[in-house]
Design a protein around this motif. Structure first.
Motif, short mmCIF file in Angstrom:
data_model
loop_
_atom_site.label_atom_id
_atom_site.label_comp_id
_atom_site.label_asym_id
_atom_site.label_seq_id
_atom_site.Cartn_x
_atom_site.Cartn_y
_atom_site.Cartn_z
N PRO A 636 0.80 -1.22 0.00
CA PRO A 636 0.00 0.00 0.00
C PRO A 636 0.83 1.26 0.00
O PRO A 636 0.43 2.27 -0.57
CB PRO A 636 -0.83 -0.14 1.29
N SER A 637 2.01 1.22 0.62
CA SER A 637 2.82 2.42 0.67
C SER A 637 3.51 2.73 -0.64
O SER A 637 3.90 3.87 -0.89
CB SER A 637 3.89 2.27 1.77
N GLY A 638 3.63 1.71 -1.51
CA GLY A 638 4.39 1.95 -2.72
C GLY A 638 3.62 1.80 -4.00
O GLY A 638 4.09 2.19 -5.06
N ARG A 639 2.40 1.25 -3.94
CA ARG A 639 1.74 0.89 -5.18
C ARG A 639 1.28 2.09 -5.99
O ARG A 639 1.08 1.99 -7.19
CB ARG A 639 0.57 -0.05 -4.90
N ASN A 640 1.01 3.26 -5.37
CA ASN A 640 0.50 4.42 -6.10
C ASN A 640 1.58 5.43 -6.44
O ASN A 640 1.27 6.51 -6.93
CB ASN A 640 -0.60 5.11 -5.29
N ARG A 641 2.81 5.14 -6.13
CA ARG A 641 3.87 6.12 -6.32
C ARG A 641 4.49 5.97 -7.71
O ARG A 641 5.02 4.93 -8.07
CB ARG A 641 4.96 5.93 -5.25
N ARG A 642 4.37 7.02 -8.51
CA ARG A 642 5.03 7.02 -9.82
C ARG A 642 6.51 7.31 -9.63
O ARG A 642 6.90 8.13 -8.78
CB ARG A 642 4.43 8.08 -10.74
N GLU A 643 7.31 6.67 -10.42
CA GLU A 643 8.75 6.88 -10.37
C GLU A 643 9.35 6.61 -11.73
O GLU A 643 8.74 5.98 -12.60
CB GLU A 643 9.37 5.96 -9.32
N VAL A 644 10.53 7.11 -11.92
CA VAL A 644 11.27 6.88 -13.16
C VAL A 644 12.14 5.65 -12.98
O VAL A 644 12.90 5.56 -12.02
CB VAL A 644 12.12 8.11 -13.53
N PHE A 645 12.02 4.70 -13.89
CA PHE A 645 12.83 3.49 -13.79
C PHE A 645 13.08 2.95 -15.20
O PHE A 645 12.42 3.35 -16.17
CB PHE A 645 12.14 2.43 -12.93
N ASP A 646 14.03 2.04 -15.28
CA ASP A 646 14.44 1.44 -16.55
C ASP A 646 13.49 0.28 -16.87
O ASP A 646 13.49 -0.73 -16.16
CB ASP A 646 15.88 0.95 -16.46
N LEU A 647 12.69 0.44 -17.90
CA LEU A 647 11.72 -0.60 -18.25
C LEU A 647 12.42 -1.90 -18.61
O LEU A 647 11.98 -2.99 -18.23
CB LEU A 647 10.85 -0.13 -19.43
N ARG A 648 13.52 -1.78 -19.32
CA ARG A 648 14.23 -3.00 -19.72
C ARG A 648 14.74 -3.76 -18.50
O ARG A 648 14.66 -5.00 -18.44
CB ARG A 648 15.40 -2.64 -20.65
N LYS A 687 5.67 1.37 -10.72
CA LYS A 687 6.42 0.16 -11.05
C LYS A 687 5.62 -1.10 -10.77
O LYS A 687 5.60 -2.04 -11.58
CB LYS A 687 7.73 0.14 -10.26
N GLY A 688 4.94 -1.14 -9.64
CA GLY A 688 4.19 -2.34 -9.29
C GLY A 688 3.11 -2.66 -10.30
O GLY A 688 2.81 -3.83 -10.56
N MET A 689 2.51 -1.61 -10.89
CA MET A 689 1.47 -1.85 -11.89
C MET A 689 2.05 -2.47 -13.15
O MET A 689 1.43 -3.36 -13.76
CB MET A 689 0.76 -0.54 -12.22
N ILE A 690 3.20 -2.01 -13.56
CA ILE A 690 3.84 -2.59 -14.76
C ILE A 690 4.22 -4.05 -14.48
O ILE A 690 4.10 -4.90 -15.36
CB ILE A 690 5.07 -1.77 -15.16
N ILE A 771 -4.75 -0.86 -16.16
CA ILE A 771 -3.47 -0.27 -15.75
C ILE A 771 -2.89 0.56 -16.88
O ILE A 771 -2.39 1.67 -16.68
CB ILE A 771 -2.49 -1.39 -15.32
N ALA A 772 -2.95 0.02 -18.09
CA ALA A 772 -2.44 0.77 -19.24
C ALA A 772 -3.19 2.08 -19.40
O ALA A 772 -2.59 3.15 -19.61
CB ALA A 772 -2.55 -0.08 -20.50
N ARG A 773 -4.51 2.05 -19.30
CA ARG A 773 -5.30 3.26 -19.48
C ARG A 773 -5.07 4.25 -18.34
O ARG A 773 -5.16 5.47 -18.53
CB ARG A 773 -6.77 2.90 -19.59
#
Length: 801
Positions: A636-648, A687-690, A771-773
């Motif tokens: 719950p503490s991390g699931r809504n936080r957007r962040e920049v990360f390396d998709l690969r 990140k968790g959503m991806i 999630i995509a939308r």
């Protein structure tokens, strides 16, 4: 020393089979060749009259039953199989029984006189062998195909010198303005594909008699070493003509080799003959009348109103002028009102053909041609007035959409644009490159060439496409480039631009409403200052009204924010629950495996194997730890936080966490990140959503790959994950059974699943799309089916950059 024999090659009679019956691939193409002969003869139309009294398949079956009866009768007479028969029939009774069966198989739609003649012939039989002979003769006399034309016809001399001359140049040497769609001089041999006997009845205007030529194709056999020149066929004079001005030719085919009942003819006409002539051109197609037992079989025509349902179209014009060759492609994305024009000159074409053996001379000798195509998104098709419902429109598009057909002077060049022909490699290109925007099942169109302008585009002798040469290679290269790259790239670019224009999240909406409120307050304040004091009550009313509106706007804004948050929480909650279920299942499997390993140890020998045992336990526990690590970003503490990360890097971690699972099920996994400008491919997302999206896609693929392994033990399971920087897509492909095209949208609906109970809730793909939308992106199935099924999920990551 020279032997006393003719010099040069001699030709075996069996060669005719290679040029006729064994060269032509289908009955429809053989019939098409005879229709083209009528056109080249100058006839205004062609008439095909089919008389079907008895089907060829019925003939073969009855012949086999007669042979079986003969064998049974012989065994009865010898007393070998008396115990096997409940009832012993005499030969006379067998003849009567089999004759009755044959009569029952007569086509009831056949002409009365033809049916009567058939019955009379087989009633002459008194024995089984006679019945077999009579049945064969009745079939030959009753079932036939006649192709009639009113063209210029042939004299007896021309029958001998032209019709019987294989490879004649009569049409090539004709000269004048008239063009011919034939010219190889072997089209007439296609008749042997259809029947064993050919009769030609023909005459020219001014002659007083008909001229007749009869050919028995069974004289040309692989069992004979007879030379071609030793088999004699000679034209004969027929009946006198009532009108000397009458002209034309009748081709009569008997001893037919296939069924020609009305249902089969209707299938051939509907599936193949509707596109024998250019359905898109301005000229009326060459008229053909087809009748089976006197009943007309209409050839369906293409309804051009269907083209109004296209979302995009392209027009191609290739020409050569004093500056050199030009390839002009005009693209219109009708759905968005956007268009562009591309003009490739000689330098461009040299670049396009750099890796191919295509010369500059071929660019000039190819000659002028045109092409056109319409692109359909079948999910956006609608009901079309005068055509039918949405389902009807979709069926018509599916019937016609097979890529680009080809027509020479309005006559089709087979098999281009057929259901099983990808002559431009459109689907191959789509499956092997980024975008997946264009595939054959989305395209309806044609390439138009002419005998005059494109003399080097020559049919192969078997009528299966064009002969391979530089000109054909150039044609294919240019069309491939235009359709699979230039056209596709323009559509993608337009869609990206349109998506960028329409993106607005809750934050943007809130800022917009606040701006409107502030501007309105300033306007009211200015109006109050300008109005006289006696209008104060009016301004008070306006202020109060605006106050109410502002409160309602605030309520709407809060509701929008709450709805977005609740939807996000719902998606997160469902996603976590689903992933926990998946992980729990995997943990249970690992725990069971661990217990099995420990339980399998011989306790009396524990000291010797303790190291190996604990290595195994440690390996299994590492799997558990890695799976638990994947849950951490979903807290719950991390699931809504957007962040920049390396998709690969994230995709690699997710795939690595499934390494043992892939190994256990013998699934080969590949990751293709494509050419990246830097060592990373950064996105901004939760990140968790991806991770959830990847987990759901993996879980779905593993399940269906296992099912295919069950069905085919030799099946090699594969998963390919691609990160495409150019098209901003993450693509997930497996080679499993795939998803039917008709269910391409249904699989994204909640609680829809094809899995058995206990294997899935039907939420995975729904959550993944949500999630995509949520990230202003989209998840969809690539609409380029392999064998009618879809295997690639595409995550549009443009909104995540």
């Amino acid at each position: 020393m020279e032997v006393d024999s003719p010099r040069g090659f001699t030709v075996a009679a069996r060669t005719i089979l290679e040029l006729g019956a064994e060269l032509i691939s289908s009955d429809s193409i053989a019939l098409y060749e005879l229709i083209k002969n009528a056109y080249d003869a100058g006839s205004k139309r062609a008439v095909i009259e089919i008389t079907n009294v008895f089907r060829h398949s019925s003939l073969r079956n009855q012949m086999a039953r007669i042979d079986a009866a003969c064998d049974a009768l012989e065994r009865q007479e010898e007393g070998d199989d008396e115990d096997e028969f409940e009832e012993v029939l005499t030969e006379e009774e067998l003849v009567e029984k089999l004759r009755g069966e044959a009569i029952g198989l007569i086509d009831p739609t056949a002409p009365v006189d033809a049916r009567s003649a058939f019955v009379s012939r087989i009633e002459e039989a008194q024995s089984l062998l006679e019945l077999k002979t009579c049945l064969q003769r009745a079939y030959e006399g009753g079932s036939r195909i006649e192709i009639l034309d009113t063209g210029e016809g042939m004299s007896a001399f021309q029958l001998q010198d032209i019709f019987l001359r294989i490879g004649t140049r009569s049409r090539l040497d004709g000269g004048g303005q008239r063009h011919f769609v034939g010219g190889k001089g072997i089209g007439r041999l296609s008749a042997m594909r259809l029947a064993d006997k050919l009769d030609v009845v023909t005459t020219r205007s001014g002659e007083d008699r008909w001229n007749i030529l009869q050919i028995d194709w069974t004289r040309f056999t692989h069992d004979s070493a007879t030379r071609l020149e030793d088999i004699d066929f000679a034209p004969e004079f027929g009946d006198e003509k009532e009108d000397e001005s009458e002209q034309g030719t009748k081709i009569i085919l008997t001893r037919l080799k296939a069924d020609w009942d009305i249902e089969r003819v209707r299938r051939i006409v509907t599936s193949q003959m509707d596109r024998l002539f250019d359905p898109f051109g301005d000229k009326a197609r060459y008229p053909i009348s087809i009748l089976v037992n006197g009943q007309p079989i209409p050839i369906p025509s293409f309804d051009r109103r269907l083209l109004t349902e296209a979302q995009a179209k392209g027009e191609i014009n290739y020409y050569v002028d004093e500056t050199g060759p030009h390839f002009v492609l005009k693209i219109e994305y009708l759905a968005y009102g956007r268009e562009t024009t591309v003009d490739w000159d000689e330098n461009d074409l040299l670049g396009i053909t750099a890796n191919e053996d295509v010369s500059l001379a071929a660019m000039r000798s190819l000659g002028n041609f045109k092409a056109h195509f319409h692109w359909f998104n079948r999910q956006k098709l609608t009901q079309l007035e005068g055509v039918g419902t949405r389902a009807v429109v979709r069926d018509i598009v599916n019937h016609w959409a097979n890529g680009l057909l080809m027509y020479r002077d309005g006559f089709r060049v087979n098999p281009y644009g057929g259901p099983n022909d990808d002559w431009l490699g459109i689907d191959f290109k789509a499956l092997g490159s980024a975008g997946y925007k264009v595939n054959r099942k989305q395209l309806i169109g044609a390439v138009n060439i002419t005998s005059k302008d494109n003399p080097y585009l020559i049919d192969q002798t078997n009528r299966e496409g064009l002969r391979a040469n530089e000109e054909k290679a150039l044609l294919v290269l240019m069309l491939q480039k235009a359709v699979t790259e230039t056209f596709r790239n323009f559509l993608n670019a337009v869609e990206r631009e349109e998506r960028a224009k329409t993106r607005m999240d809750v934050k943007d909406t809130t800022a917009f409403l606040e701006g409107v409120s502030a501007r309105t307050k300033r306007t009211l304040k200015s109006v109050r200052a300008l109005l006289p004091s006696d209008r104060g009550a009016d301004m008070d009313f306006l202020d109060a009204t605006f106050g109410e509106l502002e409160e309602r706007l605030k309520t709407a804004r809060d509701a929008l924010t709450t709805a977005a948050r609740e939807q996000r929480d719902l998606v997160n909650l469902a996603g976590i629950g689903l992933l926990v279920e998946i992980v729990s299942h995997e943990l249970g499997r690992v725990a069971k495996r661990t217990l099995d390993v420990i339980g399998s140890i011989d306790r009396s020998d524990l000291a010797r194997n303790v190291s190996t045992t604990f290595d195994t336990v440690e390996s299994q526990m590492l799997v558990i730890r890695r799976r638990l690590d994947m849950l951490d970003p979903l807290s719950p503490s991390g699931r809504n936080r957007r962040e920049v990360f390396d998709l690969r890097e994230l995709v690699t971690e997710v795939l690595d966490s499934h390494e043992n699972q892939f190994r256990r099920h013998d699934i080969r996994i590949s990751l293709d990140a494509g050419p990246l400008e830097s060592g990373s491919f950064n996105i901004r997302a939760v990140k968790g959503m991806i991770v959830q999206v990847m987990e759901n896609l993996i879980d779905n693929s593993v399940f269906w790959l296992k099912q295919k392994q069950r069905a085919d033990p030799s099946f090699k399971a594969r998963i390919l994950v691609e990160i495409d920087a150019a098209d901003q897509e993450l693509r997930f492909t497996d080679n499993g059974p795939g998803i039917p095209v008709a269910r391409a949208e249904e699989v994204f609906m909640p609680f829809v699943s094809s899995k058995p109970p206990g294997e899935g809730k039907g939420l995975g793909l729904y959550i993944s799309r949500e999630i995509a939308r949520y990230h202003a992106s989209e998840l969809y199935l690539f609409d380029a089916p392999r064998d009618g099924r879809l295997n690639t999920f595409v995550l549009d990551i443009d909104g995540l950059r």
